[in-house]
Write a protein that holds these residues in place. Structure first.
Motif, PDB file in Angstrom:
ATOM      1  N   GLN A  86     -24.403  -0.374  16.679  1.00  0.00           N
ATOM      2  CA  GLN A  86     -24.906   0.987  16.841  1.00  0.00           C
ATOM      3  C   GLN A  86     -26.282   1.150  16.205  1.00  0.00           C
ATOM      4  N   ALA A  87     -26.464   0.559  15.028  1.00  0.00           N
ATOM      5  CA  ALA A  87     -27.744   0.685  14.336  1.00  0.00           C
ATOM      6  C   ALA A  87     -28.850  -0.083  15.053  1.00  0.00           C
ATOM      7  N   GLN A  88     -28.502  -1.256  15.595  1.00  0.00           N
ATOM      8  CA  GLN A  88     -29.484  -2.088  16.283  1.00  0.00           C
ATOM      9  C   GLN A  88     -28.856  -2.685  17.542  1.00  0.00           C
ATOM     10  N   PRO A  89     -28.821  -1.933  18.635  1.00  0.00           N
ATOM     11  CA  PRO A  89     -28.242  -2.481  19.863  1.00  0.00           C
ATOM     12  C   PRO A  89     -28.902  -3.812  20.239  1.00  0.00           C
ATOM     13  N   PHE A  90     -28.063  -4.812  20.493  1.00  0.00           N
ATOM     14  CA  PHE A  90     -28.503  -6.159  20.836  1.00  0.00           C
ATOM     15  C   PHE A  90     -29.236  -6.846  19.667  1.00  0.00           C
ATOM     16  N   GLY A  91     -29.101  -6.295  18.463  1.00  0.00           N
ATOM     17  CA  GLY A  91     -29.671  -6.952  17.291  1.00  0.00           C
ATOM     18  C   GLY A  91     -28.920  -8.230  16.969  1.00  0.00           C
ATOM     19  N   ILE A  92     -29.510  -9.041  16.095  1.00  0.00           N
ATOM     20  CA  ILE A  92     -28.885 -10.306  15.708  1.00  0.00           C
ATOM     21  C   ILE A  92     -27.742 -10.027  14.742  1.00  0.00           C
TER      22      ILE A  92
END
Length: 284
Positions: free
Chosen positions: A253-259
């Motif tokens: 949620q905080a970084q969609p598609f984040g590592i």
């Protein structure tokens, strides 16, 4: 659209055999790695010390041909080693990794921040001002190289290190005026100092304070072991104290598609973890 997660390459069979490693990564439906030359290709790189641009390019091409990429290049060294000669050697190594990271297909070079204890056991001596000032001096030597090559220094805070809390992390970033080359990898479990600490609260606060600097999140489960050198022991998600699904959701949620890297799962534990239904949307 496939979501994604990362794993440590050295948690997958195939050390010192890149072709075998690549096959084993692909058959597990994994596409993103935290890649440590010192761990995965130790023989060819003399323990990670001798990494060339040719080696970097070869690894990048081999992985890319199999829909695999390196999310973070791992150079986990002791940035505050009390032995000045040893510290100078690891600074030179980290500078070299900052130069070569684009050859591997990433701009992120990751490390924890070291320890005054060569065994990396838990000690509050790391919390004192002198280790922190040593860390600041080391980072000051690394930043010009990161600027020159357009790469990022990604520091991972943890209670076994001089960057032992989010508050201390804020002090470091402020010291360097939030330098755009200075980034963070957040592992909320590594910031647990008390049995009462809540990993969800830690991760929420990290994103609240440092969202622009966070380039990756490490996710794991643990059991509390206060008499052990690290205070806790990593276990297969779902068998410890962490609501792993919630942590994964928070990071997404905080970084969609984040590592989002599944961390510290050696000796077959990664394969156990990959069977979890909650990871199904992230595989393919």
């Amino acid at each position: 659209m496939r979501k994604d997660f990362a794993v440590r390459a050295h948690d997958i069979p195939g050390r010192d055999d890149l072709e075998e490693l690549t096959r084993n990564i692909k058959m597990r439906g994994i596409h993103t790695l935290a890649f440590s030359p010192a761990a995965s290709i130790a023989a060819a790189t003399h323990g990670g010390d001798d990494v060339s641009i040719g080696m970097a390019n070869y690894v990048r091409r081999l992985f890319a041909a199999n829909d695999i990429e390196i999310g973070t290049l791992s150079c986990y060294v002791n940035l505050i080693d009390p032995d000045l000669n040893a510290r100078n050697r690891v600074i030179a190594r980290f500078q070299r990794y900052l130069q070569l990271a684009p050859g591997f297909g990433t701009r992120i070079v990751a490390t924890e921040t070291g320890s005054v204890d060569p065994t990396f056991g838990f000690t509050k001596a790391n919390f004192e001002q002198v280790p922190f000032e040593t860390l600041l001096k080391t980072i000051a030597q690394l930043l010009p190289v990161a600027h020159e090559f357009g790469t990022f220094i990604a520091l991972e805070p943890g209670v076994n290190h001089p960057l032992y809390s989010l508050a201390r992390t804020g002090q470091l970033l402020a010291h360097f005026d939030n330098d755009p080359a200075l980034k963070l990898i957040i592992d909320p479990v590594n910031l647990i100092l008390s049995e009462k600490d809540d990993v969800e609260v830690v991760l929420h606060e990290a994103f609240e304070r440092f969202s622009a600097q966070i380039v990756a999140v490490h996710l794991k489960d643990y059991v509390w072991t206060p008499d052990a050198p690290r205070l806790l022991k990593t276990v297969v998600p779902g068998t410890g104290r962490v609501n792993f699904r919630r942590l994964l959701e928070m990071a997404e949620q905080a970084q969609p598609f984040g590592i989002k890297c599944l961390d510290e799962l050696p000796n077959g534990q990664l394969d156990e973890t990959l069977k979890l239904p909650l990871l199904a949307p992230y595989r393919g």
